[in-house]
Design a protein around this motif. Structure first.
Motif, PDB file in Angstrom:
ATOM      1  N   ALA A   1      38.890  -8.893 -15.004  1.00 37.09           N
ATOM      2  CA  ALA A   1      37.490  -9.125 -14.708  1.00 37.09           C
ATOM      3  C   ALA A   1      37.013  -9.620 -15.789  1.00 37.09           C
ATOM      4  N   ALA A   2      37.174  -9.523 -17.073  1.00 38.16           N
ATOM      5  CA  ALA A   2      36.447 -10.157 -18.179  1.00 38.16           C
ATOM      6  C   ALA A   2      36.762 -11.527 -18.008  1.00 38.16           C
ATOM      7  N   ARG A   3      38.244 -11.946 -17.795  1.00 39.35           N
ATOM      8  CA  ARG A   3      38.552 -13.305 -17.792  1.00 39.35           C
ATOM      9  C   ARG A   3      37.697 -14.095 -16.546  1.00 39.35           C
ATOM     10  N   LEU A   4      37.420 -13.325 -15.511  1.00 40.43           N
ATOM     11  CA  LEU A   4      36.793 -13.814 -14.308  1.00 40.43           C
ATOM     12  C   LEU A   4      35.325 -14.209 -14.740  1.00 40.43           C
ATOM     13  N   ARG A   5      34.657 -13.300 -15.460  1.00 42.25           N
ATOM     14  CA  ARG A   5      33.283 -13.639 -15.985  1.00 42.25           C
ATOM     15  C   ARG A   5      33.155 -14.858 -16.973  1.00 42.25           C
ATOM     16  N   ARG A   6      34.272 -14.817 -17.762  1.00 42.56           N
ATOM     17  CA  ARG A   6      34.230 -15.987 -18.771  1.00 42.56           C
ATOM     18  C   ARG A   6      34.432 -17.196 -18.120  1.00 42.56           C
ATOM     19  N   ARG A   7      35.136 -17.387 -17.097  1.00 46.87           N
ATOM     20  CA  ARG A   7      35.311 -18.737 -16.281  1.00 46.87           C
ATOM     21  C   ARG A   7      34.005 -19.069 -15.554  1.00 46.87           C
ATOM     22  N   GLY A   8      33.093 -18.118 -15.669  1.00 51.08           N
ATOM     23  CA  GLY A   8      31.978 -18.216 -14.634  1.00 51.08           C
ATOM     24  C   GLY A   8      31.991 -17.575 -13.112  1.00 51.08           C
ATOM     25  N   ASP A   9      33.054 -16.925 -12.968  1.00 51.49           N
ATOM     26  CA  ASP A   9      33.182 -16.305 -11.726  1.00 51.49           C
ATOM     27  C   ASP A   9      32.306 -15.025 -11.566  1.00 51.49           C
ATOM     28  N   ALA A  10      31.869 -14.636 -10.433  1.00 52.97           N
ATOM     29  CA  ALA A  10      31.072 -13.325 -10.152  1.00 52.97           C
ATOM     30  C   ALA A  10      31.796 -12.140 -10.022  1.00 52.97           C
ATOM     31  N   TRP A  11      31.950 -11.050 -10.874  1.00 51.66           N
ATOM     32  CA  TRP A  11      32.748  -9.869 -10.502  1.00 51.66           C
ATOM     33  C   TRP A  11      31.696  -8.602 -11.120  1.00 51.66           C
ATOM     34  N   PRO A  12      31.168  -7.621  -9.839  1.00 52.34           N
ATOM     35  CA  PRO A  12      30.307  -6.711 -10.222  1.00 52.34           C
ATOM     36  C   PRO A  12      30.909  -5.831 -11.424  1.00 52.34           C
ATOM     37  N   ARG A  13      30.143  -5.436 -12.159  1.00 51.20           N
ATOM     38  CA  ARG A  13      30.603  -4.546 -13.201  1.00 51.20           C
ATOM     39  C   ARG A  13      30.750  -3.211 -12.644  1.00 51.20           C
ATOM     40  N   LEU A  14      29.872  -3.032 -11.426  1.00 50.79           N
ATOM     41  CA  LEU A  14      30.094  -1.588 -10.800  1.00 50.79           C
ATOM     42  C   LEU A  14      31.651  -1.394 -10.392  1.00 50.79           C
TER      43      LEU A  14
ATOM     44  N   PRO B   1      41.139  -3.833  -6.275  1.00 54.05           N
ATOM     45  CA  PRO B   1      42.094  -4.364  -7.038  1.00 54.05           C
ATOM     46  C   PRO B   1      42.838  -5.435  -6.555  1.00 54.05           C
ATOM     47  N   LEU B   2      43.274  -5.575  -5.257  1.00 53.28           N
ATOM     48  CA  LEU B   2      43.979  -6.559  -4.779  1.00 53.28           C
ATOM     49  C   LEU B   2      43.128  -7.990  -4.801  1.00 53.28           C
ATOM     50  N   THR B   3      41.845  -7.956  -4.532  1.00 58.33           N
ATOM     51  CA  THR B   3      41.073  -9.042  -4.634  1.00 58.33           C
ATOM     52  C   THR B   3      41.171  -9.534  -5.962  1.00 58.33           C
ATOM     53  N   LEU B   4      40.717  -8.580  -6.958  1.00 59.50           N
ATOM     54  CA  LEU B   4      40.693  -9.276  -8.393  1.00 59.50           C
ATOM     55  C   LEU B   4      42.180  -9.688  -8.579  1.00 59.50           C
ATOM     56  N   THR B   5      43.222  -9.178  -8.330  1.00 59.72           N
ATOM     57  CA  THR B   5      44.471  -9.657  -8.733  1.00 59.72           C
ATOM     58  C   THR B   5      44.676 -11.211  -7.978  1.00 59.72           C
ATOM     59  N   LEU B   6      44.396 -11.409  -6.812  1.00 60.08           N
ATOM     60  CA  LEU B   6      44.461 -12.579  -6.262  1.00 60.08           C
ATOM     61  C   LEU B   6      43.589 -13.589  -6.874  1.00 60.08           C
ATOM     62  N   ARG B   7      42.253 -13.269  -7.190  1.00 58.67           N
ATOM     63  CA  ARG B   7      41.428 -14.384  -8.044  1.00 58.67           C
ATOM     64  C   ARG B   7      41.813 -14.656  -9.336  1.00 58.67           C
ATOM     65  N   SER B   8      42.460 -13.772  -9.904  1.00 57.33           N
ATOM     66  CA  SER B   8      43.130 -13.940 -11.369  1.00 57.33           C
ATOM     67  C   SER B   8      44.492 -14.889 -11.583  1.00 57.33           C
ATOM     68  N   LEU B   9      45.264 -14.818 -10.426  1.00 53.71           N
ATOM     69  CA  LEU B   9      46.326 -15.436 -10.417  1.00 53.71           C
ATOM     70  C   LEU B   9      46.001 -17.185 -10.126  1.00 53.71           C
ATOM     71  N   SER B  10      46.803 -17.844 -10.777  1.00 57.38           N
ATOM     72  CA  SER B  10      46.794 -19.166 -10.391  1.00 57.38           C
ATOM     73  C   SER B  10      47.547 -19.357  -9.346  1.00 57.38           C
ATOM     74  N   PRO B  11      47.346 -20.733  -8.674  1.00 49.28           N
ATOM     75  CA  PRO B  11      48.192 -21.260  -7.478  1.00 49.28           C
ATOM     76  C   PRO B  11      49.596 -21.066  -7.855  1.00 49.28           C
TER      77      PRO B  11
END
Length: 279
Positions: free
Chosen positions: A42-55, A103-113
């Motif tokens: 989640a922290a990596r997503l935010r660093r690259r500018g993607d939104a991921w709610p802290r809740l 968690p599945l959504t986060l995993t898919l968004r974190s993985l590179s194609p």
């Protein structure tokens, strides 16, 4: 789960269902790295500018703590009351918190194609997973397992056979996660069910859970000898605690229905304007 004449305090190193502390240790060893990986992703997503709610971070952390503590730590109350507290935490509250974190959504968004991401999507969209995630199937596995556990001699047998107890404990956790995931449908999976269909399934599952709690108030599981006070306290905890978690699941469904209805209203509000535009 332990018969009434054997309290956890008299058997160091023995957990619920007659299992040793190994199961709780395995859960803790799995949950802690998973929580760290989730928060790091989640922290990596935010660093690259993607939104991921802290809740969602808070939900996953809270679910991980709840699951780890309930699986490994001694819980207060008599043996049946302590077991019911564990049941509510491991099979209902923790799964809800973990599923809300997507968690599945986060995993898919974190993985590179690549092959790993494609493989995960293939599994998530496969026919066996789609079948298991049908709400009625997930409900049958979850509630059917609980009725089998509490209204047959399985509970007493699980206390005396550690391997069986471990298997029962694992099923309760897996079935709770599966049912919660199937009802909420927050992550991308195949064949999304309607809110109405999932709501009907939730109502039926809640009814089955309530009836089971009432039967436990009247009679202990076969082969056990819990005291009346312990049995009644545990049954009440199952009854009211289950209602609270099921109400939270209903709130998730209501929020999804409201979001979809709102989009429909906005689209209909725009259509008259569009129809008046010159052709």
């Amino acid at each position: 789960m332990i018969p009434a004449h054997t309290h956890p305090a008299t058997q160091p190193g023995t957990g619920l269902f007659g299992t040793t502390d190994v199961f709780g240790t395995v859960v803790v060893l799995a949950v802690v790295p998973a929580a760290c990986a989730y928060l790091a992703a989640a922290a990596r997503l935010r660093r690259r500018g993607d939104a991921w709610p802290r809740l969602r971070d808070a939900a996953f952390a809270a679910g991980s703590v709840t699951l780890a503590y309930a699986s490994a730590a001694p819980l207060p109350g008599g043996p049946f009351t302590a077991h019911m507290a564990q049941h509510l935490a491991v099979a209902m509250a923790a799964p809800l918190l973990l599923v809300l974190a997507r968690p599945l959504t986060l995993t898919l968004r974190s993985l590179s194609p690549g092959p790993v991401r494609r493989g995960l999507l293939t599994v998530a969209h496969s026919r066996p997973i789609a079948w298991l995630l049908r709400p009625p199937v997930a409900a049958a596995l979850d509630l059917g397992g609980l009725w089998l556990l509490y209204r047959t001699p399985l509970l007493a047998a699980a206390h005396h056979h550690p391997l069986l107890g471990t298997a029962v404990h694992a099923h309760v956790l897996a079935a709770g996660l599966l049912f919660t995931f199937a009802v909420c449908r927050l992550d991308p999976v195949r064949h999304r069910w309607s809110v109405a269909g999932r709501g009907v399934t939730l109502l039926a599952a809640g009814w089955a859970h309530t009836v089971l709690a009432k039967t436990l108030y009247a009679a202990p599981p076969p082969g056990t000898a819990f005291t009346a006070a312990d049995l009644h306290t545990g049954a009440r905890l199952m009854y009211y605690g289950g209602d609270l978690v099921e109400a939270a699941l209903a709130a998730v469904l209501a929020a999804q229905w409201y979001a979809r209805t709102g989009r429909g209203v906005r689209q209909r509000a725009l259509s008259p304007t569009e129809s008046l535009s010159p052709s």
